[in-house]
Scaffold this active site. Structure first.
Site, PDB file in Angstrom:
ATOM      1  N   ASP A   7       0.855  -1.294   0.015  1.00  0.00           N
ATOM      2  CA  ASP A   7      -0.003   0.122   0.021  1.00  0.00           C
ATOM      3  C   ASP A   7       0.787   1.078   0.080  1.00  0.00           C
ATOM      4  O   ASP A   7       0.378   2.441  -0.382  1.00  0.00           O
ATOM      5  CB  ASP A   7      -0.821  -0.006   1.042  1.00  0.00           C
ATOM      6  CG  ASP A   7      -2.088  -0.920   0.976  1.00  0.00           C
ATOM      7  OD1 ASP A   7      -2.160  -1.473  -0.040  1.00  0.00           O
ATOM      8  OD2 ASP A   7      -2.923  -0.976   2.146  1.00  0.00           O
ATOM      9  N   GLU A  19       7.788  -8.172 -22.637  1.00  0.00           N
ATOM     10  CA  GLU A  19       8.180  -9.026 -21.370  1.00  0.00           C
ATOM     11  C   GLU A  19       6.865  -9.773 -20.995  1.00  0.00           C
ATOM     12  O   GLU A  19       5.809  -9.593 -21.815  1.00  0.00           O
ATOM     13  CB  GLU A  19       8.740  -8.327 -20.108  1.00  0.00           C
ATOM     14  CG  GLU A  19       7.545  -7.242 -19.750  1.00  0.00           C
ATOM     15  CD  GLU A  19       8.135  -6.541 -18.592  1.00  0.00           C
ATOM     16  OE1 GLU A  19       9.336  -6.685 -17.947  1.00  0.00           O
ATOM     17  OE2 GLU A  19       7.640  -5.560 -18.146  1.00  0.00           O
TER      18      GLU A  19
END
Length: 459
Positions: A60, A203
């Site tokens: 967070d 990727e």
């Protein structure tokens, strides 16, 4: 996927127009899939009648990449998702030299075992964890990397072909692959660099087979990134670029695909910064998993979509409320978080006594926060509702049908005379006119830090 450009003010204003200011009392669309935590790099696994969604986890307070563990969520209807918490972490690998670097994983089942392939950035390698259940516990069978090839050893994806041969693919900015042995924790032959890296490959490869065609989706173009894909007649290529599944735009920023088929429909998972943009105009590496329906054209190519739809996919099942439903099962939420704690007989560090129960529950519940659960089947009606609560300051739970201020199903009063910190079951009568299938909203009323919420059930 890992760009760090600052979002423009225009994007933030657009988010406010679409979603409203933080804390507003209205219905927010289904996207993203998870709201109680920041999640990225979705890796869905279909096992029996359930989708198990493994994700990486942005903390967070992450400014850049702050990733220590991998989370697990599950769903049987593609709408309501149950939080199972951290299924593995960097601590499960004794040979990993750092505490921050739990990047994109994939889990696959073979012969009743579940294999979680975990990349360690910075040239440390790709490890593997094994469990007897998709929920874990996962253990390191090797005590060392399975793959240690180069600084590009990230984002592993696994394909088990129809003949039983398993392949692992990975890499940024090139694609590597190797043949895995049947034990799934060793490989045979040389590690190969795929010579025909498909167009716009960045990727995050995800490889699967449909009919006689092999597909590779990946984070495509940069920056921002969408989800592109290529097709091949062989698991080892060459790969022919076919286009974009999700267009690259300022909405997508980074991305990482996961593709599954479930109950006759195909789904594409990715990630974005949608949740972050609802909360702040600043840019941090705090991503959120998105998901939507994916469709094929008659020739096997994949239909393009600009972005994940606002409404999300249709529900492919119903929820039975006459059995215990975990409070952390939700289609959408605002304000709340989830936690895990073990309840002990005593409350002393030096003598906690016998273990009573493990609880994963909804926490940080404040006035006006809510949880939405979709497709709840009341059948011919219910007489009462039970909720399992640990009181703090107390308060009420208003249970509404179909909308946050829809028909009142029940009001549960959390009795503050019961001892704080003790889990208790509270019961309230149900409006007997509520029958059939409805969305259900648990709306919390009271002060700050009202209580903890463990599960609910209709009678």
């Amino acid at each position: 996927m890992r760009s760090t450009e600052v979002f423009t003010t225009l994007i933030f204003l657009t988010a406010l127009i679409l979603h409203g200011p933080m804390g507003a009392q209205h219905i927010v669309p289904q996207r993203p899939v998870i709201q109680t935590k920041y999640t990225a790099d979705p890796a869905p696994l279909v096992y029996k009648d359930t989708v198990f969604l493994y994700t990486s986890h942005d903390e967070d307070d992450a400014m850049g990449f702050k990733m220590k563990d991998w989370l697990l969520y599950s769903s049987t209807d593609m709408v309501n998702w149950t939080d199972h918490g951290a299924v593995a972490s960097l601590d499960d690998f004794d040979w990993v030299p750092y505490e921050n670097g739990a990047w994109a994983v994939q889990c696959i089942e073979r012969n009743g075992k579940f294999y979680l392939y975990c990349p360690m950035p910075g040239g440390v390698g790709i490890g593997v964890l094994v469990a007897d259940s998709p929920y874990g516990p996962f253990k390191d069978p090797l005590g060392k990397p399975l793959i240690k090839n180069s600084n590009h050893d990230i984002d592993p994806t696994i394909l088990i072909d129809d003949d039983g041969q398993a392949y692992m693919y990975w890499g940024n900015p090139k694609i590597y692959y190797v043949k895995l042995n049947e034990d799934m924790i060793s490989y045979s032959g040389a590690i190969m660099q795929e010579p025909t890296t498909p167009q716009n490959y960045q990727e995050g490869p995800w490889v699967w087979k449909r009919k006689n065609t092999y597909y590779m989706a990946y984070a495509s173009s940069c920056c921002p990134e969408g989800i592109g894909y290529a097709m091949s007649d062989s698991p080892t290529g060459p790969w022919d670029y076919k286009g974009m599944i999700i267009d690259a735009s300022e909405k997508t920023r980074g991305n990482h695909p996961g593709i599954i088929e479930f109950r006759g429909k195909s789904y594409v998972f990715g990630h974005s910064y949608d949740l972050l943009k609802q909360r702040t105009p600043k840019f941090y590496e705090r991503r959120s998993v998105d998901m939507d329906l994916m469709e094929y054209n008659p020739d096997g190519s994949i239909k393009n979509r600009e972005y994940f739809s606002v409404e999300g996919p249709q529900q492919v099942g119903i929820l039975n409320p006459f059995q215990r439903v975990e409070a952390e099962t939700m289609a959408w939420s605002e304000g709340v978080k989830t936690r895990f704690e073990t309840e002990w007989e005593g409350d002393f560090d030096w003598d906690r006594g016998q273990k009573i129960a493990d609880h994963r529950f909804v926490s940080e519940i404040n006035n006006g926060d809510y949880i939405a659960v979709k497709g709840v089947d009341f059948a011919n009606g219910a007489k009462s509702v039970e909720v399992n609560i640990s009181p703090i300051y107390g308060g009420n739970i208003e249970i509404h049908a179909d909308e946050i201020d829809g028909s009142l199903i029940a009001t549960v009063e959390v009795d503050t005379t019961r001892e704080e910190g003790i889990w208790s079951t509270f019961t309230a009568p149900v409006n007997t006119n509520i029958k059939g299938v409805h969305d259900v909203y648990f709306v919390f009323k009271g002060k700050k830090d009202l209580f903890y919420f463990d599960w609910w059930k209709l009678n």
